[in-house]
Every structure is written in C-alpha cells, then in structure tokens.
Motif scaffolding. Structure first.
Motif, PDB file in Angstrom:
ATOM      1  N   ARG A   1       0.862  -1.241  -0.210  1.00  0.00           N
ATOM      2  CA  ARG A   1       0.062  -0.013  -0.015  1.00  0.00           C
ATOM      3  C   ARG A   1       0.805   1.096  -0.077  1.00  0.00           C
ATOM      4  O   ARG A   1       1.667   1.535   1.121  1.00  0.00           O
ATOM      5  CB  ARG A   1      -1.122  -0.087   1.157  1.00  0.00           C
ATOM      6  CG  ARG A   1      -1.653   1.042   1.650  1.00  0.00           C
ATOM      7  CD  ARG A   1      -2.560   1.589   0.727  1.00  0.00           C
ATOM      8  NE  ARG A   1      -3.470   2.589   1.122  1.00  0.00           N
ATOM      9  CZ  ARG A   1      -3.691   3.911   0.970  1.00  0.00           C
ATOM     10  NH1 ARG A   1      -2.519   4.476   0.544  1.00  0.00           N
ATOM     11  NH2 ARG A   1      -4.824   4.542   1.213  1.00  0.00           N
ATOM     12  N   TYR A   2       1.029   1.884  -1.183  1.00  0.00           N
ATOM     13  CA  TYR A   2       1.714   3.116  -0.997  1.00  0.00           C
ATOM     14  C   TYR A   2       0.813   4.396  -0.358  1.00  0.00           C
ATOM     15  O   TYR A   2      -0.444   4.168  -0.486  1.00  0.00           O
ATOM     16  CB  TYR A   2       1.844   3.640  -2.760  1.00  0.00           C
ATOM     17  CG  TYR A   2       2.845   3.148  -3.419  1.00  0.00           C
ATOM     18  CD1 TYR A   2       4.241   2.904  -3.116  1.00  0.00           C
ATOM     19  CD2 TYR A   2       2.554   2.692  -4.784  1.00  0.00           C
ATOM     20  CE1 TYR A   2       5.082   2.547  -3.680  1.00  0.00           C
ATOM     21  CE2 TYR A   2       3.636   1.854  -5.424  1.00  0.00           C
ATOM     22  CZ  TYR A   2       4.723   1.931  -5.170  1.00  0.00           C
ATOM     23  OH  TYR A   2       5.659   1.270  -5.914  1.00  0.00           O
ATOM     24  N   VAL A   3       1.483   5.239   0.208  1.00  0.00           N
ATOM     25  CA  VAL A   3       0.829   6.266   1.003  1.00  0.00           C
ATOM     26  C   VAL A   3       1.494   7.496   0.244  1.00  0.00           C
ATOM     27  O   VAL A   3       2.529   8.091   0.521  1.00  0.00           O
ATOM     28  CB  VAL A   3       1.246   6.281   2.289  1.00  0.00           C
ATOM     29  CG1 VAL A   3       0.587   7.617   3.098  1.00  0.00           C
ATOM     30  CG2 VAL A   3       0.597   5.098   3.027  1.00  0.00           C
ATOM     31  N   PRO A   4       0.545   8.206  -1.064  1.00  0.00           N
ATOM     32  CA  PRO A   4       0.980   9.437  -1.414  1.00  0.00           C
ATOM     33  C   PRO A   4       1.020  10.647  -0.698  1.00  0.00           C
ATOM     34  O   PRO A   4       0.013  10.951  -0.320  1.00  0.00           O
ATOM     35  CB  PRO A   4       0.204   9.698  -2.729  1.00  0.00           C
ATOM     36  CG  PRO A   4      -1.082   8.619  -2.212  1.00  0.00           C
ATOM     37  CD  PRO A   4      -0.718   7.634  -1.247  1.00  0.00           C
ATOM     38  N   TRP A   5       2.366  11.097  -0.482  1.00  0.00           N
ATOM     39  CA  TRP A   5       2.227  12.131   0.579  1.00  0.00           C
ATOM     40  C   TRP A   5       1.510  13.404   0.159  1.00  0.00           C
ATOM     41  O   TRP A   5       0.907  14.042   0.843  1.00  0.00           O
ATOM     42  CB  TRP A   5       3.810  12.413   0.901  1.00  0.00           C
ATOM     43  CG  TRP A   5       4.155  13.477   1.658  1.00  0.00           C
ATOM     44  CD1 TRP A   5       3.241  14.423   2.511  1.00  0.00           C
ATOM     45  CD2 TRP A   5       5.419  14.200   2.066  1.00  0.00           C
ATOM     46  NE1 TRP A   5       3.962  15.270   3.487  1.00  0.00           N
ATOM     47  CE2 TRP A   5       5.310  15.019   2.863  1.00  0.00           C
ATOM     48  CE3 TRP A   5       6.617  13.646   1.548  1.00  0.00           C
ATOM     49  CZ2 TRP A   5       6.369  15.932   3.333  1.00  0.00           C
ATOM     50  CZ3 TRP A   5       7.963  14.304   2.151  1.00  0.00           C
ATOM     51  CH2 TRP A   5       7.770  15.518   3.017  1.00  0.00           C
ATOM     52  N   ASN A   6       1.694  13.675  -1.306  1.00  0.00           N
ATOM     53  CA  ASN A   6       1.175  14.876  -1.865  1.00  0.00           C
ATOM     54  C   ASN A   6      -0.552  14.687  -1.650  1.00  0.00           C
ATOM     55  O   ASN A   6      -1.276  15.551  -1.652  1.00  0.00           O
ATOM     56  CB  ASN A   6       1.465  15.093  -3.241  1.00  0.00           C
ATOM     57  CG  ASN A   6       1.263  13.778  -4.270  1.00  0.00           C
ATOM     58  OD1 ASN A   6       0.424  12.796  -3.675  1.00  0.00           O
ATOM     59  ND2 ASN A   6       1.369  13.880  -5.522  1.00  0.00           N
ATOM     60  N   LEU A   7      -1.112  13.500  -1.679  1.00  0.00           N
ATOM     61  CA  LEU A   7      -2.574  13.287  -1.380  1.00  0.00           C
ATOM     62  C   LEU A   7      -2.973  13.571  -0.016  1.00  0.00           C
ATOM     63  O   LEU A   7      -4.060  14.184   0.228  1.00  0.00           O
ATOM     64  CB  LEU A   7      -3.149  12.224  -1.849  1.00  0.00           C
ATOM     65  CG  LEU A   7      -3.155  11.836  -3.446  1.00  0.00           C
ATOM     66  CD1 LEU A   7      -3.937  10.576  -3.848  1.00  0.00           C
ATOM     67  CD2 LEU A   7      -4.111  13.101  -4.060  1.00  0.00           C
ATOM     68  N   HIS A   8      -1.872  13.022   0.964  1.00  0.00           N
ATOM     69  CA  HIS A   8      -2.407  13.159   2.293  1.00  0.00           C
ATOM     70  C   HIS A   8      -2.090  14.452   2.766  1.00  0.00           C
ATOM     71  O   HIS A   8      -2.516  14.580   4.243  1.00  0.00           O
ATOM     72  CB  HIS A   8      -1.690  11.826   3.021  1.00  0.00           C
ATOM     73  CG  HIS A   8      -2.528  10.669   2.555  1.00  0.00           C
ATOM     74  ND1 HIS A   8      -3.733  10.350   3.117  1.00  0.00           N
ATOM     75  CD2 HIS A   8      -2.101   9.709   1.805  1.00  0.00           C
ATOM     76  CE1 HIS A   8      -3.999   9.108   2.715  1.00  0.00           C
ATOM     77  NE2 HIS A   8      -3.026   8.677   1.757  1.00  0.00           N
ATOM     78  N   GLU A   9      -1.463  14.993   2.312  1.00  0.00           N
ATOM     79  CA  GLU A   9      -0.917  16.743   2.927  1.00  0.00           C
ATOM     80  C   GLU A   9      -0.837  17.454   1.642  1.00  0.00           C
ATOM     81  O   GLU A   9       0.205  18.011   1.437  1.00  0.00           O
ATOM     82  CB  GLU A   9       0.318  16.588   3.886  1.00  0.00           C
ATOM     83  CG  GLU A   9       0.778  17.703   4.578  1.00  0.00           C
ATOM     84  CD  GLU A   9       2.199  17.838   5.143  1.00  0.00           C
ATOM     85  OE1 GLU A   9       2.393  19.000   5.864  1.00  0.00           O
ATOM     86  OE2 GLU A   9       2.875  16.743   5.062  1.00  0.00           O
ATOM     87  N   PRO A  10      -2.287  17.789   1.197  1.00  0.00           N
ATOM     88  CA  PRO A  10      -2.114  18.567  -0.057  1.00  0.00           C
ATOM     89  C   PRO A  10      -1.882  20.072   0.151  1.00  0.00           C
ATOM     90  O   PRO A  10      -1.106  20.710  -0.645  1.00  0.00           O
ATOM     91  CB  PRO A  10      -3.818  18.489  -0.334  1.00  0.00           C
ATOM     92  CG  PRO A  10      -4.430  18.345   1.079  1.00  0.00           C
ATOM     93  CD  PRO A  10      -3.378  17.440   1.914  1.00  0.00           C
TER      94      PRO A  10
END
Length: 132
Positions: A1-10
């Motif tokens: 499961r990737y956790v895309p930082w850019n989506l989770h801290e927009p």
C-alpha cells in the motif's frame, strides 16, 4: 500500500486521512484500507514514502516542498527531513497498532523507494531515523 504524501498533505500542515471533506478524501482513509485488507485475510506491505515511485507525479512528494527554493528532496537537507518527519508523525499513529506483531496485517514497512546511492547513506555519520 503506497501512501502518497502529496494526497495526504495537500497543503503544508493540512492532513487528509479520509476526513478533510475534499474530492479525494473518501479514498484516503489509510487505516480503513488496511483493516479491509485484514478482513480479506491479506497481508500488507506498507510503503509510506516519503518518495513512493517514479510513476507518481513528483514521486508522491507534495509540490509545496518546492516553495523552499533551496529544497533538496530525498536528501539529508534539514527542511526536507523536518517536513517528512511531520508527515510521518501524522501518519504513523494511525497504523502503528496494525503491525503484524500487534495482530494487524502489516508485515513490512518500506521507507523510501527506488533510492540508489546506498553507498552514500551507509557512510553518513548521522543516520536519518524516525521513531514511532
């Protein structure tokens, strides 16, 4: 499961783990996703980044990092390390109890991805560490 930082801290300091009410929020509940995997008897390789993959725009790093004109992403640059640590401090408490050793489905955590200069990293006097 990737956790895309850019989506989770927009936006810097604004985190979305499914509860921000933005267009993508319903897809960003990391905890619920991992629990769903467990309900299906699946194991999870948790990949929180900070860089997740070259196929993702800017590797999943948030573009606001570039407001620092001297930013050196994926490095020991203090401002990058500080930003990554803040993100991990927001993310990890949501999943720490989902590790396999605590009854959860997370069997492995891969921090960073596609990082080549390991010879440089092993020779550094000050390792980049995050504790949770």
């Amino acid at each position: 499961r990737y956790v895309p930082w850019n989506l989770h801290e927009p936006r810097q300091g604004v985190y979305d783990f499914g509860d921000l009410g933005e267009d993508m929020s319903f897809l960003l509940d990391v905890r619920a996703f991992i629990q769903m995997a467990q309900e299906e008897d699946l194991f999870v390789i948790f990949r929180p980044g900070p860089y997740i993959c070259s196929e993702w725009d800017f590797g999943g790093l948030p573009s606001w990092l570039l407001r620092d004109y001297t930013m050196q992403v994926r490095s020991y640059y203090d401002n990058f390390r500080a930003a990554a640590a803040k993100f991990f401090n927001a993310l990890m408490p949501q999943v720490v109890d989902l590790q396999f050793t605590k009854g959860g489905p997370i069997i492995m955590v891969q921090v960073e991805n596609e990082f080549e200069p390991l010879d440089t990293m092993t020779s550094l006097e000050t390792p980049f560490t995050l504790s949770f």
